[in-house]
Each structure stands twice: as C-alpha cells, then as structure tokens.
Design an enzyme around this catalytic site. Structure first.
Site, short mmCIF file in Angstrom:
data_model
loop_
_atom_site.label_atom_id
_atom_site.label_comp_id
_atom_site.label_asym_id
_atom_site.label_seq_id
_atom_site.Cartn_x
_atom_site.Cartn_y
_atom_site.Cartn_z
N PRO A 1 0.82 -1.21 0.00
CA PRO A 1 0.00 0.00 0.00
C PRO A 1 0.86 1.27 0.00
O PRO A 1 1.90 1.33 0.66
CB PRO A 1 -0.80 -0.11 1.31
CG PRO A 1 -0.82 -1.56 1.62
CD PRO A 1 0.50 -2.08 1.13
N LYS B 1 -1.52 -5.89 5.87
CA LYS B 1 -0.26 -5.99 5.11
C LYS B 1 0.90 -5.63 6.03
O LYS B 1 0.76 -4.81 6.93
CB LYS B 1 -0.30 -5.04 3.92
CG LYS B 1 -1.49 -5.27 2.99
CD LYS B 1 -1.06 -5.71 1.65
CE LYS B 1 -2.28 -5.93 0.76
NZ LYS B 1 -1.90 -6.20 -0.59
N ILE C 1 -2.40 -3.51 -3.78
CA ILE C 1 -2.72 -4.74 -4.50
C ILE C 1 -3.71 -5.48 -3.62
O ILE C 1 -3.35 -6.05 -2.59
CB ILE C 1 -1.46 -5.59 -4.73
CG1 ILE C 1 -0.44 -4.83 -5.57
CG2 ILE C 1 -1.83 -6.92 -5.38
CD1 ILE C 1 0.93 -5.49 -5.62
N ASN D 1 -8.96 9.00 -2.72
CA ASN D 1 -9.21 8.15 -3.88
C ASN D 1 -8.54 6.80 -3.64
O ASN D 1 -7.41 6.75 -3.16
CB ASN D 1 -8.65 8.79 -5.15
CG ASN D 1 -9.34 10.10 -5.45
OD1 ASN D 1 -10.54 10.15 -5.62
ND2 ASN D 1 -8.57 11.18 -5.49
#
Length: 115
Positions: free
Chosen positions: A2, A33, A65, A98
């Site tokens: 991230p 993560k 991801i 976003n």
C-alpha cells in the site's frame, strides 16, 4: 505494498514527526499488510482550495494490491480522516481520498513485480 499519499496545504512545520510512523502502523493493522511494505508520501505546502476556501484540506490516495473495495474503503476513510483531523487539524469534510486497486503485475519492487 500500500502507498498512501497526502497532498495538503498544511505547512511542513505543522506536520508532526510521528505522522509517518502512525500512518504506517495504522494502515498495516487495517489492511493486514506488513508495515515493511507500506509507503507514506506527504506533500505539504500545496496551493489548494476546497469548497472555495483555502482552510486546511487534503486530497489523498491509497493504492494497494487487493484490500480495496466498498466496505474496506469506508473503514479506511474513517481511520485516515480521524488521523488527519487529529494530527493535521484537517476536518474530515475537507478531505478526499481516492482508492486504487492495483494489478500485481503492474507494480514493480526489488527488481521485479509482485506478480
């Protein structure tokens, strides 16, 4: 992997030294993560307005991801807005975030990709 990016009109001197570490820890916990893969990018001192006002504001992005989607994004938005309000004094109603779910084959790292 991230990556959380904050673009804000808050000046650099008002960004606490602990913000990078706090965001890393909280995003690691929220996404599941490893902290070692999380990148934080803060871009202060931007010329910005939000709703025709130059009061503190931010436009952010979270790229990952996987781990991006409706219910997760709502949870991330609450978490991240709370941190930005507490540490940068940016009200939640002056923050856009976003979200981007990236394909592992399109993300390079350590001489290869995540695919």
């Amino acid at each position: 992997m991230p990556v959380f990016t904050i673009r804000t009109n808050v000046c650099r001197d008002s960004v606490p030294d602990t913000l990078l570490s706090d965001l890393t820890k909280q995003l690691a916990k929220a996404t599941g993560k490893p902290a070692e893969y999380i990148a934080i990018h803060i871009v202060p001192d931007q010329i910005m307005s939000f709703g025709d006002s130059t009061d503190p504001c931010a436009v952010c992005s979270l790229c990952s991801i996987g781990k991006i989607g409706g219910p997760q994004n709502k949870s991330y938005t609450k978490l991240l807005c709370d941190i930005l309000t507490k540490q940068l004094n940016i009200p939640a109603n002056r923050v856009y975030i976003n979200y981007y779910d990236l394909n592992a084959a399109n993300v390079g790292w350590n001489g290869s990709t995540f695919a």
